[in-house]
Design a protein around this motif. Structure first.
Motif, PDB file in Angstrom:
ATOM      1  N   TYR A  32       4.642   8.160 -12.795  1.00  0.00           N
ATOM      2  CA  TYR A  32       6.035   7.921 -12.382  1.00  0.00           C
ATOM      3  C   TYR A  32       6.841   7.295 -13.517  1.00  0.00           C
ATOM      4  O   TYR A  32       8.005   7.650 -13.731  1.00  0.00           O
ATOM      5  N   PHE A  33       6.220   6.370 -14.262  1.00  0.00           N
ATOM      6  CA  PHE A  33       6.924   5.750 -15.385  1.00  0.00           C
ATOM      7  C   PHE A  33       7.282   6.792 -16.439  1.00  0.00           C
ATOM      8  O   PHE A  33       8.411   6.814 -16.954  1.00  0.00           O
ATOM      9  N   LEU A  34       6.337   7.664 -16.752  1.00  0.00           N
ATOM     10  CA  LEU A  34       6.613   8.718 -17.729  1.00  0.00           C
ATOM     11  C   LEU A  34       7.663   9.691 -17.213  1.00  0.00           C
ATOM     12  O   LEU A  34       8.545  10.139 -17.959  1.00  0.00           O
ATOM     13  N   TYR A  35       7.577  10.018 -15.928  1.00  0.00           N
ATOM     14  CA  TYR A  35       8.545  10.950 -15.337  1.00  0.00           C
ATOM     15  C   TYR A  35       9.956  10.359 -15.337  1.00  0.00           C
ATOM     16  O   TYR A  35      10.938  11.076 -15.546  1.00  0.00           O
ATOM     17  N   ALA A  36      10.053   9.043 -15.134  1.00  0.00           N
ATOM     18  CA  ALA A  36      11.367   8.401 -15.066  1.00  0.00           C
ATOM     19  C   ALA A  36      11.966   8.158 -16.438  1.00  0.00           C
ATOM     20  O   ALA A  36      13.197   8.121 -16.580  1.00  0.00           O
ATOM     21  N   LEU A  42      13.073  18.263 -22.343  1.00  0.00           N
ATOM     22  CA  LEU A  42      12.196  18.520 -23.482  1.00  0.00           C
ATOM     23  C   LEU A  42      10.715  18.402 -23.120  1.00  0.00           C
ATOM     24  O   LEU A  42       9.878  19.020 -23.784  1.00  0.00           O
ATOM     25  N   VAL A  43      10.406  17.607 -22.116  1.00  0.00           N
ATOM     26  CA  VAL A  43       9.011  17.362 -21.742  1.00  0.00           C
ATOM     27  C   VAL A  43       8.765  17.977 -20.373  1.00  0.00           C
ATOM     28  O   VAL A  43       9.307  17.497 -19.379  1.00  0.00           O
ATOM     29  N   PRO A  44       7.969  19.043 -20.279  1.00  0.00           N
ATOM     30  CA  PRO A  44       7.699  19.666 -18.978  1.00  0.00           C
ATOM     31  C   PRO A  44       6.825  18.773 -18.104  1.00  0.00           C
ATOM     32  O   PRO A  44       6.181  17.833 -18.566  1.00  0.00           O
ATOM     33  N   LEU A  45       6.792  19.107 -16.830  1.00  0.00           N
ATOM     34  CA  LEU A  45       6.079  18.282 -15.859  1.00  0.00           C
ATOM     35  C   LEU A  45       4.576  18.255 -16.124  1.00  0.00           C
ATOM     36  O   LEU A  45       3.929  17.207 -15.985  1.00  0.00           O
ATOM     37  N   GLY A  52      -0.042  11.266 -18.597  1.00  0.00           N
ATOM     38  CA  GLY A  52      -0.298  10.182 -17.653  1.00  0.00           C
ATOM     39  C   GLY A  52      -1.766  10.042 -17.328  1.00  0.00           C
ATOM     40  O   GLY A  52      -2.285   8.922 -17.208  1.00  0.00           O
ATOM     41  N   LEU A  53      -2.478  11.164 -17.187  1.00  0.00           N
ATOM     42  CA  LEU A  53      -3.909  11.110 -16.909  1.00  0.00           C
ATOM     43  C   LEU A  53      -4.676  10.532 -18.092  1.00  0.00           C
ATOM     44  O   LEU A  53      -5.614   9.742 -17.913  1.00  0.00           O
ATOM     45  N   GLY A  54      -4.279  10.915 -19.310  1.00  0.00           N
ATOM     46  CA  GLY A  54      -4.930  10.351 -20.483  1.00  0.00           C
ATOM     47  C   GLY A  54      -4.682   8.857 -20.616  1.00  0.00           C
ATOM     48  O   GLY A  54      -5.605   8.081 -20.898  1.00  0.00           O
TER      49      GLY A  54
END
Length: 213
Positions: A32-36, A42-45, A52-54
């Motif tokens: 969620y932090f990365l998505y927000a 520029l960055v796909p889902l 995020g998993l890494g």
């Protein structure tokens, strides 16, 4: 002895359940932090989820440490050596399994997941199938090079005659892996320690910053 064994089993189950809940919230929070914060144009889902998993796997490994220390302290307060050994074996088995699970997630992300996502996003193809095939080809070349390098290293180590057992070979691999990762970490920290203050210094000088453009 039986009461202590039941207590050890229940504490191991509670630890597993607690860490599982913590890891779920940690993974969701990181994604969620990365998505927000990421620029989703520029960055796909899928890249956000993989990154995020890494990041989750690297942080999750650190959460096992306090439980290891706590259970070690509890084991030292046991009444007898047999109870202490039994407690160590039971708790270490739980911690080892959880550590190994997270380690292999981190290993898979660093070796395959994140590099594949990077190649997929950098591919010049438009269609998804073309991107998959192009990134797969590039990754196959990288894995082939890594495999040949590993075989060369294996031949040099075994040919030296210094490795007397499988345990000694495992220790050698661990030492080489830690050395390589530490070197990369030091290089990255070194570059960041120089480039970040430099970028901030240049950003404070408008004329020099515009001259770089």
């Amino acid at each position: 002895m039986d009461a202590h064994r039941r207590l050890a089993d229940s504490s191991g189950e509670h630890m597993t359940q607690f860490l599982s809940v913590v890891w779920v919230f940690l993974f969701v929070g990181v994604v969620y932090f990365l998505y927000a914060t990421a620029d989703r144009r520029l960055v796909p889902l899928h890249t956000i989820v993989l990154v995020g998993l890494g990041a989750f796997s690297m942080v999750a490994i650190l959460t096992v440490g306090p439980f290891d220390v706590a259970l070690t302290l509890v084991g030292r307060r046991s009444d007898s050596d047999s109870t202490r050994v039994d407690s160590f074996e039971r708790h270490s088995k739980v911690l080892r399994k959880m550590y190994v699970d997270v380690y292999w997630i981190c290993f898979a992300m660093s070796l395959a997941g994140l590099p594949y996502a990077e190649e997929y996003d950098a591919s010049g193809h438009v269609a998804a199938l073309g991107k998959l095939l192009d990134s797969g080809r590039r990754m196959a070349v990288m894995w082939l090079a890594m495999g040949l390098g590993g075989l060369l290293f294996l031949g040099l180590v075994l040919g030296s005659g210094e490795i007397e057992s499988a345990d000694a070979f495992n220790v050698t691999l661990i030492a080489c892996s830690n050395t390589a990762n530490s070197l990369v970490l030091v290089l990255l920290i070194g570059v960041g320690a120089v480039e970040l203050p430099k970028a901030l210094w240049i950003a404070g000088d408008a004329d020099r910053d515009l001259a770089r453009c």
